[in-house]
Motif scaffolding. Structure first.
Motif, mmCIF file in Angstrom:
data_model
loop_
_atom_site.group_PDB
_atom_site.id
_atom_site.type_symbol
_atom_site.label_atom_id
_atom_site.label_comp_id
_atom_site.label_asym_id
_atom_site.label_seq_id
_atom_site.Cartn_x
_atom_site.Cartn_y
_atom_site.Cartn_z
ATOM 1 N N GLU A 11 16.083 -16.716 -45.277
ATOM 2 C CA GLU A 11 16.002 -15.443 -45.971
ATOM 3 C C GLU A 11 15.982 -14.292 -44.966
ATOM 4 O OE1 GLU A 11 13.526 -16.827 -49.966
ATOM 5 O OE2 GLU A 11 12.714 -15.296 -48.633
ATOM 6 N N ARG A 12 16.393 -13.131 -45.445
ATOM 7 C CA ARG A 12 16.353 -11.945 -44.592
ATOM 8 C C ARG A 12 14.900 -11.581 -44.317
ATOM 9 N NH1 ARG A 12 20.694 -7.279 -45.629
ATOM 10 N NH2 ARG A 12 21.927 -9.180 -45.397
ATOM 11 N N GLU A 13 14.608 -11.297 -43.052
ATOM 12 C CA GLU A 13 13.235 -11.043 -42.602
ATOM 13 C C GLU A 13 13.125 -9.647 -42.019
ATOM 14 O OE1 GLU A 13 10.117 -12.851 -39.265
ATOM 15 O OE2 GLU A 13 12.256 -13.256 -39.116
ATOM 16 N N GLY A 14 12.130 -8.900 -42.462
ATOM 17 C CA GLY A 14 11.864 -7.597 -41.863
ATOM 18 C C GLY A 14 11.259 -7.762 -40.491
ATOM 19 N N VAL A 15 11.778 -7.065 -39.510
ATOM 20 C CA VAL A 15 11.339 -7.208 -38.115
ATOM 21 C C VAL A 15 10.504 -6.013 -37.685
ATOM 22 C CG1 VAL A 15 12.136 -7.358 -35.735
ATOM 23 C CG2 VAL A 15 13.327 -8.622 -37.522
ATOM 24 N N ALA A 16 11.020 -4.819 -37.903
ATOM 25 C CA ALA A 16 10.320 -3.606 -37.481
ATOM 26 C C ALA A 16 10.842 -2.437 -38.296
ATOM 27 C CB ALA A 16 10.534 -3.339 -35.989
ATOM 28 N N ALA A 17 10.011 -1.419 -38.437
ATOM 29 C CA ALA A 17 10.400 -0.215 -39.170
ATOM 30 C C ALA A 17 9.758 0.991 -38.535
ATOM 31 C CB ALA A 17 9.991 -0.321 -40.636
ATOM 32 N N ILE A 18 10.389 2.156 -38.728
ATOM 33 C CA ILE A 18 9.850 3.391 -38.179
ATOM 34 C C ILE A 18 10.097 4.521 -39.157
ATOM 35 C CG2 ILE A 18 11.996 3.921 -36.918
ATOM 36 C CD1 ILE A 18 10.151 5.013 -34.664
ATOM 37 N N ASN A 19 9.065 5.349 -39.353
ATOM 38 C CA ASN A 19 9.216 6.554 -40.154
ATOM 39 C C ASN A 19 9.872 7.622 -39.282
ATOM 40 O OD1 ASN A 19 7.890 5.156 -42.133
ATOM 41 N ND2 ASN A 19 5.960 6.257 -41.936
ATOM 42 N N LEU A 20 10.969 8.210 -39.780
ATOM 43 C CA LEU A 20 11.725 9.129 -38.942
ATOM 44 C C LEU A 20 10.970 10.429 -38.659
ATOM 45 C CD1 LEU A 20 15.345 8.735 -40.343
ATOM 46 C CD2 LEU A 20 14.293 7.642 -38.356
ATOM 47 N N GLY A 21 10.044 10.797 -39.532
ATOM 48 C CA GLY A 21 9.310 12.049 -39.335
ATOM 49 C C GLY A 21 8.325 11.959 -38.184
ATOM 50 N N ILE A 22 7.192 11.286 -38.419
ATOM 51 C CA ILE A 22 6.130 11.258 -37.415
ATOM 52 C C ILE A 22 6.173 10.017 -36.548
ATOM 53 C CG2 ILE A 22 4.630 12.716 -38.804
ATOM 54 C CD1 ILE A 22 3.054 10.224 -39.584
ATOM 55 N N GLY A 23 7.111 9.107 -36.812
ATOM 56 C CA GLY A 23 7.314 7.985 -35.908
ATOM 57 C C GLY A 23 6.376 6.813 -36.090
ATOM 58 N N THR A 24 5.678 6.731 -37.209
ATOM 59 C CA THR A 24 4.826 5.574 -37.460
ATOM 60 C C THR A 24 5.680 4.306 -37.450
ATOM 61 O OG1 THR A 24 3.434 6.955 -38.859
ATOM 62 C CG2 THR A 24 3.163 4.572 -39.050
ATOM 63 N N THR A 25 5.164 3.270 -36.798
ATOM 64 C CA THR A 25 5.921 2.033 -36.665
ATOM 65 C C THR A 25 5.207 0.862 -37.336
ATOM 66 O OG1 THR A 25 4.890 1.593 -34.529
ATOM 67 C CG2 THR A 25 6.994 2.759 -34.506
ATOM 68 N N PHE A 26 6.005 -0.133 -37.698
ATOM 69 C CA PHE A 26 5.515 -1.339 -38.348
ATOM 70 C C PHE A 26 6.259 -2.525 -37.738
ATOM 71 C CE2 PHE A 26 3.694 1.216 -41.758
ATOM 72 C CZ PHE A 26 4.521 2.328 -41.754
ATOM 73 N N TYR A 27 5.545 -3.631 -37.561
ATOM 74 C CA TYR A 27 6.154 -4.808 -36.954
ATOM 75 C C TYR A 27 5.761 -6.075 -37.697
ATOM 76 C CZ TYR A 27 7.109 -1.829 -32.928
ATOM 77 O OH TYR A 27 7.564 -0.826 -32.116
ATOM 78 N N ALA A 28 6.680 -7.026 -37.728
ATOM 79 C CA ALA A 28 6.336 -8.362 -38.175
ATOM 80 C C ALA A 28 5.482 -9.031 -37.102
ATOM 81 C CB ALA A 28 7.610 -9.177 -38.419
ATOM 82 N N ASP A 29 4.571 -9.891 -37.529
ATOM 83 C CA ASP A 29 3.686 -10.564 -36.565
ATOM 84 C C ASP A 29 4.487 -11.351 -35.529
ATOM 85 O OD1 ASP A 29 1.051 -11.362 -38.982
ATOM 86 O OD2 ASP A 29 1.455 -9.556 -37.805
ATOM 87 N N SER A 30 5.631 -11.870 -35.946
ATOM 88 C CA SER A 30 6.424 -12.736 -35.060
ATOM 89 C C SER A 30 7.034 -11.985 -33.878
ATOM 90 C CB SER A 30 7.532 -13.428 -35.858
ATOM 91 O OG SER A 30 8.357 -12.459 -36.487
ATOM 92 N N VAL A 31 7.073 -10.647 -33.945
ATOM 93 C CA VAL A 31 7.722 -9.896 -32.865
ATOM 94 C C VAL A 31 6.786 -8.893 -32.193
ATOM 95 C CG1 VAL A 31 9.935 -10.126 -34.043
ATOM 96 C CG2 VAL A 31 8.627 -7.995 -34.296
ATOM 97 N N LYS A 32 5.560 -8.778 -32.692
ATOM 98 C CA LYS A 32 4.613 -7.857 -32.055
ATOM 99 C C LYS A 32 4.453 -8.201 -30.585
ATOM 100 C CE LYS A 32 1.764 -6.503 -36.000
ATOM 101 N NZ LYS A 32 0.454 -6.667 -36.684
ATOM 102 N N GLU A 33 4.311 -7.198 -29.768
ATOM 103 C CA GLU A 33 4.138 -7.332 -28.314
ATOM 104 C C GLU A 33 5.448 -7.668 -27.607
ATOM 105 O OE1 GLU A 33 1.307 -6.345 -27.334
ATOM 106 O OE2 GLU A 33 0.357 -6.477 -29.305
#
Length: 124
Positions: free
Chosen positions: A44-66
């Motif tokens: 299945e398609r897996e979300g890896v990382a995301a970023i809010n274009l305004g203030i730059g808040t980021t989100f990561y999947a546990d599998s790719v953190k660090e």
């Protein structure tokens, strides 16, 4: 309408690095978010990382953190995914996508516009 074009994929050995780029043609507003997803054959398609274009808040999947870092350059309408210490399990087609900021930053249902993808292959 905004269009997304990914680049930067390729083949590397385990432990190597790649930087993916997502170019947006047209304006992507500051209330938008851009995310990277990946899909391996039969998976299945897996979300890896995301970023809010305004203030730059980021989100990561546990599998790719660090290991992975998402960033943006709003002046150039670009979003990047720096991938370090790559593992064979990271092998997949990588897609960038954009949508309005909301819940579930790594949920594919929240993204309406997708690029064509760029292949990443990591050999052991």
């Amino acid at each position: 309408q905004v269009q997304l074009v990914e680049s930067g994929g390729g083949s590397v050995q385990a432990g190597g690095s790649l930087r993916l780029s997502c170019a947006a043609s047209g304006y992507a507003g500051k209330n938008m978010r851009v995310a990277w997803f990946r899909q391996a054959p039969g998976e299945e398609r897996e979300g890896v990382a995301a970023i809010n274009l305004g203030i730059g808040t980021t989100f990561y999947a546990d599998s790719v953190k660090e290991r992975f870092t998402i960033s943006r350059d709003n002046d150039k309408n670009m979003v990047y995914l720096q991938m370090n210490n790559l593992e064979p399990e990271d092998t997949a087609m990588y897609y960038c996508a954009t949508g309005l900021i909301g819940w579930g930053p790594l949920n594919a249902d929240n993204y309406k516009l997708w690029g064509q993808g760029t292949q990443v292959t990591v050999s052991s």
